[in-house]
Design an enzyme around this catalytic site. Sequence first.
Site, PDB file in Angstrom:
ATOM      1  N   MET A 175      16.500  -0.142  44.582  1.00 24.94           N
ATOM      2  CA  MET A 175      17.807  -0.446  44.555  1.00 24.94           C
ATOM      3  C   MET A 175      18.983   0.659  44.982  1.00 24.94           C
ATOM      4  O   MET A 175      19.426   0.723  45.571  1.00 24.94           O
ATOM      5  CB  MET A 175      17.890  -0.563  42.808  1.00 24.94           C
ATOM      6  CG  MET A 175      19.579  -0.756  42.273  1.00 24.94           C
ATOM      7  SD  MET A 175      19.806  -1.269  40.268  1.00 24.94           S
ATOM      8  CE  MET A 175      18.339  -2.041  39.843  1.00 24.94           C
ATOM      9  N   GLY A 176      18.758   1.648  44.898  1.00 18.20           N
ATOM     10  CA  GLY A 176      18.711   3.106  45.623  1.00 18.20           C
ATOM     11  C   GLY A 176      19.328   2.810  46.774  1.00 18.20           C
ATOM     12  O   GLY A 176      19.984   2.298  47.657  1.00 18.20           O
ATOM     13  N   TRP A 221      18.020  -0.426  48.434  1.00 20.05           N
ATOM     14  CA  TRP A 221      19.718  -1.510  48.657  1.00 20.05           C
ATOM     15  C   TRP A 221      20.855  -1.174  49.142  1.00 20.05           C
ATOM     16  O   TRP A 221      21.251  -1.657  49.452  1.00 20.05           O
ATOM     17  CB  TRP A 221      18.766  -1.954  47.335  1.00 20.05           C
ATOM     18  CG  TRP A 221      20.035  -3.274  47.466  1.00 20.05           C
ATOM     19  CD1 TRP A 221      19.428  -4.543  48.533  1.00 20.05           C
ATOM     20  CD2 TRP A 221      20.803  -3.742  46.852  1.00 20.05           C
ATOM     21  NE1 TRP A 221      20.913  -5.081  48.199  1.00 20.05           N
ATOM     22  CE2 TRP A 221      21.830  -5.025  46.997  1.00 20.05           C
ATOM     23  CE3 TRP A 221      21.695  -2.885  45.225  1.00 20.05           C
ATOM     24  CZ2 TRP A 221      22.055  -5.547  46.036  1.00 20.05           C
ATOM     25  CZ3 TRP A 221      22.127  -3.359  44.681  1.00 20.05           C
ATOM     26  CH2 TRP A 221      22.816  -4.984  45.617  1.00 20.05           C
ATOM     27  N   HIS A 222      21.260   0.123  47.973  1.00 19.14           N
ATOM     28  CA  HIS A 222      22.877   0.079  48.291  1.00 19.14           C
ATOM     29  C   HIS A 222      22.961  -0.080  49.660  1.00 19.14           C
ATOM     30  O   HIS A 222      24.267   0.077  49.889  1.00 19.14           O
ATOM     31  CB  HIS A 222      22.952   0.118  47.020  1.00 19.14           C
ATOM     32  CG  HIS A 222      23.568  -0.090  45.748  1.00 19.14           C
ATOM     33  ND1 HIS A 222      22.470   0.037  44.652  1.00 19.14           N
ATOM     34  CD2 HIS A 222      24.176  -0.533  44.905  1.00 19.14           C
ATOM     35  CE1 HIS A 222      23.067  -0.113  44.108  1.00 19.14           C
ATOM     36  NE2 HIS A 222      24.609  -1.398  44.008  1.00 19.14           N
ATOM     37  N   GLY A 223      22.700   1.291  49.878  1.00 12.08           N
ATOM     38  CA  GLY A 223      22.756   1.345  51.422  1.00 12.08           C
ATOM     39  C   GLY A 223      21.703   3.069  51.763  1.00 12.08           C
ATOM     40  O   GLY A 223      21.380   3.941  50.794  1.00 12.08           O
TER      41      GLY A 223
END
Length: 402
Positions: free
Chosen positions: A327-328, A330-332
């Site tokens: 998820m981290g 995925w944010h960038g």
Amino acid sequence: MINLEPYGNPQYFVYLLIGLIPLMIGLYHGHRWRWYQSAVSLVFIFLMFDSQKWQQGVALIGFVIWEWLMVGGYMAYRKKANNRWIFYGAFLLSIVPLLFVKITPAINPGHTSLFGFLGISYLTFRSVGMIMEMRDGIIKEFHPMLFLEFLLFMPTISSGPIDRYRRWLDDYQKVPDREKYVGMIEKAVHYIFLGFMYKFLLAYLFGTMLVPKLETLTLRYGGTGFSWPLVGVMYAWSMYLFFDFAGYSLFAVAISYLMGIETPMNFNQPFRSHNLKDFWNRWHMTLSFWFRDFVFMRLVFAMMKNKIFKSRVTVSNVAYIFNMLIMGFWHGVTWYYIAYGLLHGVGLVVNDWWLRFKKKHRESIPHNKLTEAFAIFLTFNFVCFSFLLFSGFLSKLWLGHY
């Protein structure tokens, strides 16, 4: 060309509501004019891209064709055989455009991918979710036009909430009775007014008025260490993030309701959470549930099936950290996004340990309103600190990137 970024200003709502009136009249009288709903969606998607964003519009068209081929192709193959390697290939190929978008800024700072457009992450989640549910045998048919309708469902195209195909399709293929639809309109009006307060008043107050001033005070008096203005930045930025995103999500749900689709809510009073797991059951719920179902649970199942770890606790702990790291990422592909994911992964591991400890020692550990209030306070501050990390302000502060 008029640029109408979704829910970006009150003018957008005027045009959108005018466009939706015929559809609403039809729904009120028991008819869903699908051709008109499709036309309105396409018009407002088209208006998202002005003359300076035409490349994003082209990228969206290319992306939709690509995902149509991946999802439709996988279903066509699966009817003949159920080879797991074909599934892996369809899965990986469906996320290739998103990987380009996320990795490009890390490889070439200051540049964005040619494949990028507003909402690519959320459309990818919809496609990948369908491929996984096809693999599970939950989705048994691929309908090309219904897939396009689902993928390009206008109210949620840019930032969610993330709906599931089967749930969306159930709403889309039926028309709510008049009493139910009137109730949906009432809820939509309420959500729109609440969204205006969140996004255009409170988010403006915290994000535009307070955060810049507090950041300036932090730089002036706090240096790179602890300071009370920095604490102010932490709380103000957290409130801005919530009210801005929650306001947007309320708009998306409201417009969906006006179109006769009960898109799931994205937030449920997250700052009243008693622990970190409770927080992720309340914050950006459609995203956290998507990761729970399609990443966490499948990783747990794979590790238990292959007996990688003997302990179920170890399995869940590894899955928590891996899930939140993804998820981290995925944010960038930036250190503070990755650190944010890792922090929450470790936090969920500690949270689970504490819940097991409490259950084992429930007779000796007090449970009352005071302890509940302390749990909420502790969770709130942990989350706000993680949001400060997520904001990138600490990176600017420590590395001097101003």
